[in-house]
Scaffold this active site. Structure first.
Site, PDB file in Angstrom:
ATOM      1  N   GLU A 352      41.929  98.166  86.150  1.00  0.00           N
ATOM      2  CA  GLU A 352      43.000  98.985  85.845  1.00  0.00           C
ATOM      3  C   GLU A 352      43.037  99.634  84.245  1.00  0.00           C
ATOM      4  O   GLU A 352      42.825  98.809  83.316  1.00  0.00           O
ATOM      5  CB  GLU A 352      44.394  98.038  85.868  1.00  0.00           C
ATOM      6  CG  GLU A 352      44.718  97.399  87.422  1.00  0.00           C
ATOM      7  CD  GLU A 352      44.699  98.313  88.320  1.00  0.00           C
ATOM      8  OE1 GLU A 352      45.077  99.630  88.124  1.00  0.00           O
ATOM      9  OE2 GLU A 352      45.147  97.923  89.544  1.00  0.00           O
ATOM     10  N   HIS A 437      47.432  86.873  88.627  1.00  0.00           N
ATOM     11  CA  HIS A 437      47.384  86.847  89.960  1.00  0.00           C
ATOM     12  C   HIS A 437      47.093  85.579  90.637  1.00  0.00           C
ATOM     13  O   HIS A 437      46.107  85.512  91.276  1.00  0.00           O
ATOM     14  CB  HIS A 437      46.325  88.064  90.363  1.00  0.00           C
ATOM     15  CG  HIS A 437      46.729  89.390  90.031  1.00  0.00           C
ATOM     16  ND1 HIS A 437      45.645  90.441  89.819  1.00  0.00           N
ATOM     17  CD2 HIS A 437      47.900  89.982  89.327  1.00  0.00           C
ATOM     18  CE1 HIS A 437      46.384  91.561  89.641  1.00  0.00           C
ATOM     19  NE2 HIS A 437      47.566  91.001  89.180  1.00  0.00           N
ATOM     20  N   ASN A 475      45.389  94.492  92.977  1.00  0.00           N
ATOM     21  CA  ASN A 475      46.756  93.818  92.658  1.00  0.00           C
ATOM     22  C   ASN A 475      47.291  93.212  94.044  1.00  0.00           C
ATOM     23  O   ASN A 475      47.273  93.831  94.954  1.00  0.00           O
ATOM     24  CB  ASN A 475      47.763  94.712  91.899  1.00  0.00           C
ATOM     25  CG  ASN A 475      46.931  95.465  90.802  1.00  0.00           C
ATOM     26  OD1 ASN A 475      46.115  96.455  91.312  1.00  0.00           O
ATOM     27  ND2 ASN A 475      46.857  95.244  89.748  1.00  0.00           N
TER      28      ASN A 475
HETATM   29  P1  FAD Z   1      56.632  84.845  93.035  1.00  0.00           P
HETATM   30  O1  FAD Z   1      57.059  86.335  92.854  1.00  0.00           O
HETATM   31  O2  FAD Z   1      56.267  84.202  91.884  1.00  0.00           O
HETATM   32  O3  FAD Z   1      58.111  84.300  93.171  1.00  0.00           O
HETATM   33  C1  FAD Z   1      58.199  82.830  93.211  1.00  0.00           C
HETATM   34  C2  FAD Z   1      59.505  82.244  92.759  1.00  0.00           C
HETATM   35  O4  FAD Z   1      59.853  81.206  93.001  1.00  0.00           O
HETATM   36  C3  FAD Z   1      59.866  82.499  91.303  1.00  0.00           C
HETATM   37  O5  FAD Z   1      61.054  83.567  91.162  1.00  0.00           O
HETATM   38  C4  FAD Z   1      59.958  81.170  90.789  1.00  0.00           C
HETATM   39  O6  FAD Z   1      60.771  81.036  89.462  1.00  0.00           O
HETATM   40  C5  FAD Z   1      60.545  80.495  92.065  1.00  0.00           C
HETATM   41  N1  FAD Z   1      60.292  78.974  91.997  1.00  0.00           N
HETATM   42  C6  FAD Z   1      59.143  78.571  91.567  1.00  0.00           C
HETATM   43  N2  FAD Z   1      59.207  77.053  91.675  1.00  0.00           N
HETATM   44  C7  FAD Z   1      60.380  76.793  92.211  1.00  0.00           C
HETATM   45  C8  FAD Z   1      61.213  75.848  92.571  1.00  0.00           C
HETATM   46  N3  FAD Z   1      60.614  74.492  92.757  1.00  0.00           N
HETATM   47  N4  FAD Z   1      62.508  75.835  93.054  1.00  0.00           N
HETATM   48  C9  FAD Z   1      62.998  77.104  92.935  1.00  0.00           C
HETATM   49  N5  FAD Z   1      62.618  78.219  92.905  1.00  0.00           N
HETATM   50  C10 FAD Z   1      61.227  78.113  92.579  1.00  0.00           C
HETATM   51  N6  FAD Z   1      51.137  92.279  91.244  1.00  0.00           N
HETATM   52  C11 FAD Z   1      50.719  93.380  91.488  1.00  0.00           C
HETATM   53  O7  FAD Z   1      50.555  93.829  92.833  1.00  0.00           O
HETATM   54  N7  FAD Z   1      50.738  94.392  90.784  1.00  0.00           N
HETATM   55  C12 FAD Z   1      51.032  94.435  89.390  1.00  0.00           C
HETATM   56  O8  FAD Z   1      51.112  95.306  88.682  1.00  0.00           O
HETATM   57  C13 FAD Z   1      51.230  93.004  89.005  1.00  0.00           C
HETATM   58  N8  FAD Z   1      51.305  92.951  87.513  1.00  0.00           N
HETATM   59  C14 FAD Z   1      51.729  91.610  87.103  1.00  0.00           C
HETATM   60  C15 FAD Z   1      52.075  91.543  85.764  1.00  0.00           C
HETATM   61  C16 FAD Z   1      52.401  90.356  85.335  1.00  0.00           C
HETATM   62  C17 FAD Z   1      52.629  89.940  83.722  1.00  0.00           C
HETATM   63  C18 FAD Z   1      52.417  89.191  86.255  1.00  0.00           C
HETATM   64  C19 FAD Z   1      52.748  87.733  85.861  1.00  0.00           C
HETATM   65  C20 FAD Z   1      52.138  89.277  87.737  1.00  0.00           C
HETATM   66  C21 FAD Z   1      51.825  90.348  88.103  1.00  0.00           C
HETATM   67  N9  FAD Z   1      51.638  90.643  89.420  1.00  0.00           N
HETATM   68  C22 FAD Z   1      51.164  92.128  89.808  1.00  0.00           C
HETATM   69  C23 FAD Z   1      51.379  89.546  90.385  1.00  0.00           C
HETATM   70  C24 FAD Z   1      52.641  89.453  91.276  1.00  0.00           C
HETATM   71  O9  FAD Z   1      53.877  89.730  90.520  1.00  0.00           O
HETATM   72  C25 FAD Z   1      52.627  88.311  91.997  1.00  0.00           C
HETATM   73  O10 FAD Z   1      51.496  88.262  92.946  1.00  0.00           O
HETATM   74  C26 FAD Z   1      53.905  88.038  92.818  1.00  0.00           C
HETATM   75  O11 FAD Z   1      55.028  88.074  92.270  1.00  0.00           O
HETATM   76  C27 FAD Z   1      53.689  86.739  93.777  1.00  0.00           C
HETATM   77  O12 FAD Z   1      54.713  86.736  94.762  1.00  0.00           O
HETATM   78  P2  FAD Z   1      55.152  85.434  95.367  1.00  0.00           P
HETATM   79  O13 FAD Z   1      56.155  85.814  96.540  1.00  0.00           O
HETATM   80  O14 FAD Z   1      54.038  84.711  95.818  1.00  0.00           O
HETATM   81  O15 FAD Z   1      56.073  84.801  94.114  1.00  0.00           O
END
Ligand code: FAD
Length: 496
Positions: A352, A437, A475
């Site tokens: 990217e 990621h 991503n």
């Molecule tokens: P998450 O979105 O991580 O959600 C999990 C949630 O569970 C969080 O809110 C957390 O606080 C909560 N949680 C954790 N443990 C507990 C618990 N024990 N009790 C209660 N709540 C809890 N991906 C892309 O596709 N494009 C991008 O441009 C991109 N840029 C990124 C930039 C940054 C800086 C970061 C950090 C990530 C980026 N990503 C990007 C990655 C993407 O955001 C993640 O892959 C995605 O959010 C993961 O989704 P998920 O549903 O697995 O979990």
């Protein structure tokens, strides 16, 4: 302790959790969502909900007294600064060999991410989710995810002329001159809104560098998409600043123990809820840590030996290049990347072209590469320390650096340029200490069945990035969303 019974409890409010909650509620099921981070619905003292990247404050980091910015240095000088400890939005979670960045709050990673919404090329889908039928994904679930997330493309005429994407045009020119294919990357930023920012007719967000600590306006985070639909169902309760610490079998389902946190991160109350069904959607790291701990400590002993395994970093590695004076990348850089260099087939790297929104001309091109890597780590319970460890080794990034070099060594040689050595320390080229990621830890069809049902415990499901065995080739959030759509549809049809 409070006592209550809920039909479905969802741990976490990121992509997997939001999809599960919406589809369950639409099917008539009452849902309780538990989120350890804050609600992010109330402006701070400056009138804004989210802090700017250039002026981090207590809102910026999860329980740190000093910022831990992914780019730690500029011109060799450390740029991190002291902040008050607070339940802020970006967690830089440190394991022995890697720092894993994650979003904290209602909306999970969607609050902090770059908004790049990329569907992997179909020919590589077998490397991403080998046991999932690609026809279903590309015919139904990727289109559904893209529509719900509000994925859209930059207007080409605007891209070609705006000052804010000079850095991407320079990145494209260098890719072209070295004969690399480049692609425009779809995003969940509202491009019409960004054009209004540029025209001065709307408050600025991407064009003042908002991103890592939240976007106040144009980005369609989950708060504006899935979670707004979730609220509209009237069937979902969301509890922010509540962290799930235990799940054990109980009459009627599972007893879930939840700690309520204050904004200093300290538990202020313990609550117990019985849930008929529990959906783990705490993110790759959050879900893996919970499951590994619950298995090892006897709460869920029948989880199988795949729990905690298959974790990868999506091959993330960062670097900068120093351009010549005739290739300025611009003082004004939109915080939303929209161009990628695709050398996956030949070199195992998709890069990217990322912004360096410093407000000054840096003559730097900056890149986040997603690379092909065989390395996978495992989470294990450490009884002495009372925490979960991850056995990732920093040296494992060597493969990713070499893959990224397949692009940037060639560009540097063609352009007569060099790598920047001042962004990650003093004389350090590669940002190889981190990932944005995290993926894996409760891999589909291994720790769970082929739809996310955890082996050993009927009524327990995994819905998030921990299902994906370490890479999405691009991503990840579109793939996480599409997979969750696929799995929850099956679960609703057969398990309710
Ligand atoms: P998450 O979105 O991580 O959600 C999990 C949630 O569970 C969080 O809110 C957390 O606080 C909560 N949680 C954790 N443990 C507990 C618990 N024990 N009790 C209660 N709540 C809890 N991906 C892309 O596709 N494009 C991008 O441009 C991109 N840029 C990124 C930039 C940054 C800086 C970061 C950090 C990530 C980026 N990503 C990007 C990655 C993407 O955001 C993640 O892959 C995605 O959010 C993961 O989704 P998920 O549903 O697995 O979990």
């Amino acid at each position: 302790a409070d006592a209550a019974v809920v039909p479905a409890l969802v741990i976490g409010t990121g992509y997997g959790g939001s999809v599960a909650a919406l589809r369950l509620a639409q099917a008539g099921v009452d849902v309780h969502m538990v989120e350890m981070g804050m609600a992010w619905d109330t402006p701070g003292a400056d009138g804004k909900i989210f802090a700017n990247t250039t002026t981090p404050d207590q809102r910026s980091f999860w329980l740190r007294t000093k910022t831990k910015q992914p780019l730690s240095n500029f011109l060799g000088f450390p740029i991190d600064k002291a902040i008050p400890r607070y339940t802020g939005i970006l967690d830089a979670e440190e394991f022995a060999g890697i720092t894993v960045y994650q979003g904290r709050g209602v909306g999970g990673g969607s609050l902090v991410n770059g908004g790049m919404a990329v569907t992997p090329k179909r020919e590589y889908f077998g490397d991403v989710l080998p046991t999932v039928n690609p026809d279903e994904m590309y015919g139904t679930y990727y289109p559904r995810a893209n529509a719900e997330l509000g994925v859209n493309m930059i207007r080409s005429a605007w891209f070609e002329t705006t000052e804010a994407y000079q850095y991407s045009r320079v990145g494209r020119k260098h890719a072209q001159r070295s004969n690399f294919p480049y692609v425009f990357v779809p995003t969940v930023y509202d491009w019409n809104y960004m054009e209004q920012e540029a025209a001065g007719t709307a408050p600025k967000s991407a064009l003042v560098g908002e991103i890592l600590y939240g976007n106040n306006y144009g980005k369609k985070s989950l708060q504006k998409t899935y979670l707004s639909k979730v609220r509209a169902t009237g069937r979902v309760t969301i509890s922010p600043l509540h962290r799930v610490v235990s799940v054990v079998p109980a009459t009627g389902g599972y007893k879930v123990t939840i700690e309520q946190l204050n904004t200093n991160g300290d538990p202020i109350a313990v609550k117990e809820v019985t849930a008929a069904k529990v959906f783990f959607a705490a993110g790759s790291v959050g879900t893996s840590k919970l499951l590994v701990k619950l298995k090892a400590t006897g709460a869920l002993p029948n989880l199988n030996g795949e729990v905690g395994r298959g974790w990868g970093d999506n091959g993330n590695v960062m670097c900068g290049r120093a351009n010549h004076m005739w290739d300025p990348t611009g003082k004004l850089q939109s915080s939303i990347p929209t161009l990628g260099i695709d050398n996956w087939a030949a070199g195992g790297a998709f890069a990217e072209v990322a912004p360096l929104p410093t407000g000054i001309e840096t003559y730097a091109s900056f890149y986040l590469s997603i690379t092909k890597t065989p390395n996978r780590a495992q989470f294990t319970w450490n009884p002495a320390a009372g925490k979960v460890d991850l056995n990732w080794q920093t040296a494992w990034k060597e493969v990713s650096i070499n893959a990224a070099k397949s692009i940037f060594d060639r560009i540097n040689s063609k352009e007569g340029t060099i790598y920047r050595t001042d962004l990650f320390g003093v004389y350090k080229i590669w940002g190889d200490h981190l990932t944005y990621h995290p993926l894996g830890g409760a891999v589909l069809n291994k720790a769970t069945d082929n739809y996310g049902r955890l082996h050993g415990y009927p009524g327990l499901y995994v819905m998030d990035g921990s299902l994906i065995p370490g890479t999405t080739v691009v991503n990840p959030f579109v793939t996480i969303t599409a997979l969750a759509e696929r799995n929850i549809e099956k679960i609703i049809a057969t398990d309710l």
